[in-house]
Motif scaffolding. Structure first.
Motif, short mmCIF file in Angstrom:
data_model
loop_
_atom_site.label_atom_id
_atom_site.label_comp_id
_atom_site.label_asym_id
_atom_site.label_seq_id
_atom_site.Cartn_x
_atom_site.Cartn_y
_atom_site.Cartn_z
N ILE A 109 -1.31 0.64 17.75
CA ILE A 109 -0.96 1.87 17.12
C ILE A 109 -1.22 2.64 16.60
N VAL A 110 -1.44 4.21 17.10
CA VAL A 110 -1.53 4.57 16.12
C VAL A 110 -1.08 6.45 16.18
N LEU A 111 -0.56 6.37 14.76
CA LEU A 111 0.68 7.92 14.29
C LEU A 111 0.02 8.61 13.84
N LYS A 112 0.15 9.72 14.24
CA LYS A 112 -1.32 10.99 13.48
C LYS A 112 0.37 12.08 12.74
N ASP A 113 -0.81 12.59 11.76
CA ASP A 113 0.96 13.50 11.14
C ASP A 113 -0.01 14.30 10.56
N THR A 114 0.18 16.12 10.99
CA THR A 114 -0.86 17.38 10.36
C THR A 114 0.20 17.87 8.83
N GLY A 115 0.71 16.22 7.64
CA GLY A 115 0.92 16.64 6.65
C GLY A 115 0.51 16.94 5.07
N GLU A 116 0.78 16.48 3.98
CA GLU A 116 0.11 16.28 3.20
C GLU A 116 -1.27 15.10 3.26
N PRO A 117 -2.18 15.15 2.82
CA PRO A 117 -3.25 14.12 2.74
C PRO A 117 -1.95 12.88 1.82
N PHE A 118 -2.12 11.50 2.81
CA PHE A 118 -1.40 10.42 2.12
C PHE A 118 -2.62 9.35 1.54
N ASN A 119 -2.32 9.20 0.54
CA ASN A 119 -3.36 7.70 -0.05
C ASN A 119 -2.53 6.66 -0.53
N PRO A 120 -2.54 5.25 0.18
CA PRO A 120 -1.59 4.15 -0.41
C PRO A 120 -1.91 3.59 -1.27
N ASP A 121 -3.52 4.05 -2.19
CA ASP A 121 -3.60 3.80 -3.55
C ASP A 121 -3.13 3.92 -4.14
N ASP A 122 -2.33 5.74 -4.11
CA ASP A 122 -1.06 5.92 -5.21
C ASP A 122 0.22 5.71 -5.31
N VAL A 123 -0.15 4.63 -4.27
CA VAL A 123 2.11 3.59 -4.16
C VAL A 123 1.86 2.37 -5.51
N PRO A 124 1.53 2.13 -6.08
CA PRO A 124 2.13 0.45 -5.86
C PRO A 124 3.27 -0.23 -5.35
N GLU A 125 2.02 -0.77 -5.41
CA GLU A 125 3.17 -2.88 -5.06
C GLU A 125 4.08 -2.53 -5.83
N PRO A 126 5.64 -3.26 -4.64
CA PRO A 126 6.57 -3.73 -5.51
C PRO A 126 6.00 -4.62 -6.29
N ASP A 127 6.86 -5.18 -7.06
CA ASP A 127 6.78 -6.25 -7.94
C ASP A 127 8.27 -7.05 -7.00
#
Lengths: 137, 111
Positions: A74-92
Protein backbone atom coordinates in the motif's frame (compact mmCIF):
# COMPACT_ATOMS: atom_id res chain seq x y z
CA UNK A 1 -3.68 -2.48 -8.67
CA UNK A 2 -6.23 0.07 -7.47
CA UNK A 3 -5.72 3.75 -6.79
CA UNK A 4 -8.06 6.15 -5.02
CA UNK A 5 -7.69 9.76 -4.03
CA UNK A 6 -9.29 11.07 -0.85
CA UNK A 7 -9.74 14.53 0.60
CA UNK A 8 -7.36 15.04 3.52
CA UNK A 9 -9.94 15.27 6.25
CA UNK A 10 -11.02 13.04 9.11
CA UNK A 11 -14.41 12.36 7.53
CA UNK A 12 -12.54 10.51 4.73
CA UNK A 13 -11.12 7.96 7.20
CA UNK A 14 -14.23 5.74 7.10
CA UNK A 15 -14.19 5.60 3.26
CA UNK A 16 -10.43 4.94 3.30
CA UNK A 17 -10.98 2.05 5.74
CA UNK A 18 -13.76 0.59 3.56
CA UNK A 19 -11.45 0.71 0.53
CA UNK A 20 -8.55 -0.92 2.40
CA UNK A 21 -10.69 -3.59 4.08
CA UNK A 22 -12.18 -4.58 0.68
CA UNK A 23 -8.73 -4.86 -0.89
CA UNK A 24 -7.24 -6.80 2.05
CA UNK A 25 -10.17 -9.22 2.12
CA UNK A 26 -9.94 -9.71 -1.66
CA UNK A 27 -6.22 -10.49 -1.24
CA UNK A 28 -7.18 -13.30 1.17
CA UNK A 29 -5.90 -11.96 4.50
CA UNK A 30 -7.29 -13.34 7.78
CA UNK A 31 -9.79 -11.13 9.69
CA UNK A 32 -7.14 -10.15 12.27
CA UNK A 33 -4.66 -9.22 9.51
CA UNK A 34 -7.39 -7.22 7.73
CA UNK A 35 -7.96 -5.31 10.98
CA UNK A 36 -4.20 -4.77 11.38
CA UNK A 37 -3.88 -3.39 7.83
CA UNK A 38 -6.93 -1.17 8.39
CA UNK A 39 -5.36 0.18 11.60
CA UNK A 40 -1.96 0.88 9.98
CA UNK A 41 -3.52 2.78 7.05
CA UNK A 42 -5.97 4.69 9.28
CA UNK A 43 -3.15 5.78 11.61
CA UNK A 44 -1.00 6.74 8.60
CA UNK A 45 -3.78 8.90 7.12
CA UNK A 46 -4.58 10.56 10.47
CA UNK A 47 -0.85 11.39 10.77
CA UNK A 48 -0.78 12.83 7.23
CA UNK A 49 -3.72 15.11 8.04
CA UNK A 50 -2.40 16.10 11.48
CA UNK A 51 1.31 16.44 10.76
CA UNK A 52 2.10 16.64 7.01
CA UNK A 53 -0.85 18.93 6.20
CA UNK A 54 -1.12 20.39 9.70
CA UNK A 55 -4.93 20.25 9.59
CA UNK A 56 -7.97 19.16 7.64
CA UNK A 57 -8.83 20.04 4.01
CA UNK A 58 -5.34 21.25 3.15
CA UNK A 59 -4.48 18.57 0.60
CA UNK A 60 -5.33 15.14 -0.75
CA UNK A 61 -4.17 11.62 0.04
CA UNK A 62 -3.52 9.22 -2.83
CA UNK A 63 -3.68 5.55 -1.91
CA UNK A 64 -2.45 2.83 -4.25
CA UNK A 65 -3.01 -0.82 -3.32
CA UNK A 66 -0.98 -3.47 -5.11
CA UNK A 67 -1.24 -7.22 -4.65
CA UNK A 68 2.27 -8.65 -4.40
CA UNK A 69 3.58 -12.17 -3.99
CA UNK A 70 2.22 -13.43 -0.64
CA UNK A 71 0.76 -10.09 0.38
CA UNK A 72 -0.23 -6.51 -0.23
CA UNK A 73 1.70 -3.29 -0.81
CA UNK A 74 0.00 0.00 0.00
CA UNK A 75 1.51 3.30 -1.10
CA UNK A 76 0.22 6.57 0.40
CA UNK A 77 1.17 9.93 -1.10
CA UNK A 78 0.63 13.44 0.18
CA UNK A 79 1.96 16.86 -0.76
CA UNK A 80 2.32 18.18 2.79
CA UNK A 81 5.37 19.13 4.80
CA UNK A 82 8.28 16.65 4.79
CA UNK A 83 7.63 14.04 7.44
CA UNK A 84 10.61 12.57 9.27
CA UNK A 85 9.59 9.58 11.41
CA UNK A 86 12.86 9.85 13.33
CA UNK A 87 11.59 13.14 14.79
CA UNK A 88 8.83 11.22 16.57
CA UNK A 89 9.99 9.44 19.75
CA UNK A 90 8.82 5.86 20.26
CA UNK A 91 6.21 5.67 23.03
CA UNK A 92 7.19 3.97 26.28
CA UNK A 93 4.32 1.51 26.47
CA UNK A 94 5.26 0.43 29.99
CA UNK A 95 5.10 3.90 31.56
CA UNK A 96 2.38 4.51 34.18
CA UNK A 97 -0.89 6.26 33.30
CA UNK A 98 -0.09 9.66 34.84
CA UNK A 99 3.11 10.19 32.84
CA UNK A 100 2.19 8.32 29.67
CA UNK A 101 3.03 10.43 26.59
CA UNK A 102 0.62 10.50 23.68
CA UNK A 103 2.78 11.15 20.63
CA UNK A 104 4.18 8.50 18.36
CA UNK A 105 1.50 5.87 18.78
CA UNK A 106 0.43 5.96 15.10
CA UNK A 107 3.90 5.20 13.75
CA UNK A 108 4.42 2.63 16.50
CA UNK A 109 1.21 0.85 15.39
CA UNK A 110 2.29 0.92 11.72
CA UNK A 111 5.68 -0.58 12.54
CA UNK A 112 4.23 -3.25 14.82
CA UNK A 113 1.38 -4.27 12.52
CA UNK A 114 3.04 -4.19 9.09
CA UNK A 115 6.06 -6.12 7.81
CA UNK A 116 7.63 -3.14 6.06
CA UNK A 117 7.19 0.62 6.60
CA UNK A 118 9.18 3.02 4.39
CA UNK A 119 8.94 6.84 4.54
CA UNK A 120 10.33 8.87 1.61
CA UNK A 121 10.22 12.54 0.70
CA UNK A 122 10.99 14.27 -2.57
CA UNK A 123 10.53 17.97 -3.31
CA UNK A 124 8.64 17.17 -6.54
CA UNK A 125 6.41 14.35 -5.25
CA UNK A 126 6.02 15.07 -1.54
CA UNK A 127 5.78 12.30 1.06
CA UNK A 128 5.51 8.68 0.03
CA UNK A 129 4.76 6.06 2.65
CA UNK A 130 4.97 2.41 1.63
CA UNK A 131 3.35 -0.24 3.83
CA UNK A 132 3.76 -3.94 3.12
CA UNK A 133 1.97 -6.83 4.78
CA UNK A 134 2.64 -10.51 4.08
CA UNK A 135 0.02 -13.17 4.71
CA UNK A 136 0.71 -14.81 8.04
CA UNK A 137 3.55 -12.32 8.54
CA UNK B 1 -20.98 6.35 14.90
CA UNK B 2 -23.80 6.45 17.41
CA UNK B 3 -23.83 6.23 21.17
CA UNK B 4 -26.30 5.98 24.02
CA UNK B 5 -25.90 6.47 27.76
CA UNK B 6 -27.99 4.54 30.27
CA UNK B 7 -27.87 5.66 33.88
CA UNK B 8 -27.78 2.94 36.51
CA UNK B 9 -27.82 3.46 40.26
CA UNK B 10 -24.04 3.20 40.65
CA UNK B 11 -22.69 3.79 37.15
CA UNK B 12 -23.42 4.87 33.56
CA UNK B 13 -23.43 2.43 30.64
CA UNK B 14 -21.96 4.19 27.60
CA UNK B 15 -22.78 2.12 24.52
CA UNK B 16 -20.96 2.95 21.30
CA UNK B 17 -21.88 1.73 17.82
CA UNK B 18 -19.56 2.09 14.81
CA UNK B 19 -16.09 3.54 14.26
CA UNK B 20 -14.15 5.53 16.85
CA UNK B 21 -11.42 7.32 14.90
CA UNK B 22 -10.00 10.84 14.53
CA UNK B 23 -13.33 11.97 13.06
CA UNK B 24 -15.65 10.55 15.71
CA UNK B 25 -13.47 10.47 18.85
CA UNK B 26 -14.02 14.21 19.63
CA UNK B 27 -17.75 13.40 19.94
CA UNK B 28 -17.03 10.63 22.47
CA UNK B 29 -14.58 12.92 24.27
CA UNK B 30 -17.24 15.61 24.58
CA UNK B 31 -19.86 13.19 25.90
CA UNK B 32 -17.42 11.70 28.42
CA UNK B 33 -16.44 15.14 29.70
CA UNK B 34 -20.13 16.05 30.07
CA UNK B 35 -20.56 12.97 32.30
CA UNK B 36 -17.59 14.05 34.44
CA UNK B 37 -19.01 17.57 34.69
CA UNK B 38 -22.24 16.06 36.02
CA UNK B 39 -20.23 14.17 38.63
CA UNK B 40 -20.56 10.77 36.90
CA UNK B 41 -17.19 9.02 37.13
CA UNK B 42 -18.23 5.36 37.20
CA UNK B 43 -18.45 4.47 33.54
CA UNK B 44 -18.86 1.20 31.65
CA UNK B 45 -18.04 1.45 27.94
CA UNK B 46 -19.99 -1.19 25.99
CA UNK B 47 -17.70 -2.03 23.07
CA UNK B 48 -19.74 -4.84 21.52
CA UNK B 49 -20.77 -2.83 18.45
CA UNK B 50 -17.56 -0.85 17.98
CA UNK B 51 -16.19 -1.84 14.58
CA UNK B 52 -12.89 0.03 14.80
CA UNK B 53 -10.93 1.95 17.44
CA UNK B 54 -7.92 4.09 16.47
CA UNK B 55 -5.15 5.38 18.73
CA UNK B 56 -6.97 8.75 18.85
CA UNK B 57 -10.06 6.93 20.14
CA UNK B 58 -8.04 5.02 22.72
CA UNK B 59 -6.49 8.25 23.96
CA UNK B 60 -9.95 9.64 24.73
CA UNK B 61 -10.46 6.80 27.22
CA UNK B 62 -6.89 7.03 28.54
CA UNK B 63 -7.33 10.75 29.19
CA UNK B 64 -10.71 10.04 30.81
CA UNK B 65 -9.07 7.48 33.09
CA UNK B 66 -6.36 10.03 33.94
CA UNK B 67 -9.08 12.49 34.93
CA UNK B 68 -10.75 9.90 37.20
CA UNK B 69 -7.36 9.25 38.79
CA UNK B 70 -6.63 12.96 39.28
CA UNK B 71 -10.04 13.51 40.90
CA UNK B 72 -9.60 10.27 42.83
CA UNK B 73 -13.13 9.29 41.77
CA UNK B 74 -14.52 6.32 39.89
CA UNK B 75 -13.05 4.71 36.81
CA UNK B 76 -13.72 3.73 33.20
CA UNK B 77 -14.11 0.00 32.54
CA UNK B 78 -14.87 -1.86 29.30
CA UNK B 79 -17.37 -4.60 28.50
CA UNK B 80 -17.67 -6.97 25.52
CA UNK B 81 -14.51 -5.68 23.85
CA UNK B 82 -13.97 -7.37 20.46
CA UNK B 83 -10.71 -9.34 20.22
CA UNK B 84 -9.14 -7.11 17.52
CA UNK B 85 -9.79 -4.00 19.57
CA UNK B 86 -8.43 -5.59 22.75
CA UNK B 87 -5.27 -6.47 20.77
CA UNK B 88 -4.84 -2.78 19.91
CA UNK B 89 -5.17 -1.86 23.60
CA UNK B 90 -2.48 -4.44 24.40
CA UNK B 91 -0.20 -3.28 21.60
CA UNK B 92 -0.33 0.29 22.93
CA UNK B 93 0.21 -0.92 26.50
CA UNK B 94 -3.13 0.63 27.51
CA UNK B 95 -4.69 -2.67 28.65
CA UNK B 96 -2.93 -2.23 32.03
CA UNK B 97 -4.93 0.95 32.75
CA UNK B 98 -8.42 -0.59 32.46
CA UNK B 99 -10.52 -3.51 33.60
CA UNK B 100 -12.13 -5.52 30.80
CA UNK B 101 -15.33 -7.44 31.50
CA UNK B 102 -16.92 -10.16 29.39
CA UNK B 103 -20.39 -8.65 29.57
CA UNK B 104 -22.30 -5.59 30.70
CA UNK B 105 -23.83 -7.33 33.72
CA UNK B 106 -20.48 -8.08 35.31
CA UNK B 107 -19.09 -4.64 34.36
CA UNK B 108 -22.07 -2.82 35.88
CA UNK B 109 -21.84 -5.12 38.91
CA UNK B 110 -18.24 -3.97 39.45
CA UNK B 111 -19.53 -0.62 40.79
Amino acid sequence: MKTKIFLGNFESLASISNFIVDQAEEAGFSPSDVYAIQTAVDEACANIIDHAYGGENVGRIEIRVMPIKKGLKIVLKDTGEPFNPDDVPEPDISSPLEIRKERGLGIFFMRQLMDKVVFKFSASQGNTLTLVKYKGG
Amino acid sequence: MKFSITEYKHCDLFKINGRVDSYTSPIIDHALKALFTDGHYNIVIDMQDVSYLSSAGMLVFVNGQKQCQRQDRGEIVFAETPENIFSSFKLAGFDQFFKFYENNTSAVGHF
